[in-house]
Enzyme design. Structure first.
Site: not given
Ligand code: NCD
Ligand code: ZN
Length: 338
Positions: A15, A17, A97, A134, A168, A240
């Protein structure tokens, strides 16, 4: 074996970004150096929700990673997709996602009506495309993940073959949910293994520790630690790591996200060593993800050594997690073994 060297075979960040443009150029090489592959989140300003967008974002990432051996596993931003769209994107993505609308950074285009997602979710189940979620409601901030468990329950019960990933997770309640649903997997971040709400807001407010989902109670953190240290088969590492420029964190209206990519593996090694569990680290950072996602990441050995270093205060415009702290393990070398 020399116990001052720790070899990780194809560590994975499930995960991540990476953003775009200058930020992408800054952060991509850091993950590409220490991981063999990562799952790339699609919450760009313009969500990555078509095959064309996936393809061009993939290209930009590969360019930004330079010569490192690193596979970016792409994801599509959840919306209503037709079967044709999903079939043509299938080879280019690892999963889809889902964000509830407005729940976190750049998620405005997310789901507003959960009663309406069944058709697309059924297609994901049929095509065996993982659904990454999420999982937060818009209720009281400390209860959001627990409240969302009813959506996970609905997904797990109504789509039993769906490969579902709870992203997460931050609570002991999520771990109890996983016990009841052995086919479901979850990612766990480094920061949720280290922080409770006290670290974020118990003293002076710490904007660089503010993220979604917010760090919960010490009991939640300890339950997560215990589970990953024991080699829980459903838990995968997902940093994350979510960089924001300093001005977006140190201001009124701080953006959510912790930039942990530069410290992820060294700090994980330290945590597992402190718990006398270094032998279960590969389960968490490689094996569970390989099994669940049925992937063959590039063969890349990452060597960590016992070598003290001080985490920089800044990487460009971004303040990293644990800035200014001394860590015991450091990345020494990487070797491709194909
Ligand atoms: C992430 C981001 O900044 O994109 N922020 C965060 O607090 N984790 C989005 C997310 O994963 O929620
Ligand atoms: Zn994220």
């Amino acid at each position: 074996m020399d116990n001052s060297i720790l070899t990780l075979q194809s560590p994975l960040d499930m995960h991540l970004h990476l953003r775009e443009q200058e930020m992408l150029q800054l952060v991509a090489p850091l993950s590409a150096r220490s991981f063999a592959a990562a799952v790339i989140m699609p919450n760009l300003l313009q969500p990555v929700d078509s095959l064309a967008a996936v393809t061009s974002y993939h290209k930009a990432i590969v360019n930004a990673c330079g010569a490192e051996l690193f596979t970016p596993y792409m994801t599509l931003f959840f919306r209503d997709y037709s079967k044709d769209e999903l079939m043509s994107a299938r080879e280019a993505v690892l999963g889809v996602k889902l964000y509830p609308a407005g729940i976190t950074t750049q998620s405005e285009a997310g789901v507003r009506d959960f009663d309406a997602i069944g058709t697309t979710v059924a297609l994901l189940e049929e095509l065996d495309i993982p659904l990454l979620v999420h999982g937060e409601s818009n209720g009281f901030v400390m209860d959001r993940e627990t409240e969302f468990l009813q959506v996970y329950e609905w997904l797990a019960n109504n789509f039993p073959k769906l490969r579902l990933v709870m992203e997460h997770i931050s609570t002991a309640a999520a771990l109890r949910f996983l016990e009841r649903h052995p086919q479901v997997a979850a990612t766990v971040t480094l920061h949720h293994l280290m922080l409770s709400l006290d670290d974020v807001a118990g003293g002076l407010l710490q904007p660089h520790l503010f993220c979604k989902p917010i760090a919960k109670t010490p009991q939640d953190r300890d339950a997560l630690r215990q589970a990953v240290f024991q080699g829980h088969p459903q838990l995968m590492f997902g940093s994350d790591s979510a960089p924001h420029p300093r001005h977006a964190k140190e201001c009124c209206g701080c953006a959510a996200g912790i930039f942990s990519a530069p410290v992820a593996l060294p700090m994980l090694a330290q945590l597992f060593e402190e718990a006398d569990c270094l032998d279960t680290l590969p389960i968490f950072v490689t094996e569970n993800a390989v099994r669940f996602y049925k992937i063959e990441p590039p063969a890349k050995n990452v060597y960590l050594g016992r070598q003290k270093w001080c985490v920089p205060e800044l990487y460009g415009m971004v303040r990293p997690f644990l800035a200014g702290n001394e860590l015991r393990w450091n990345l020494l070398d990487v070797e491709t073994t194909d």
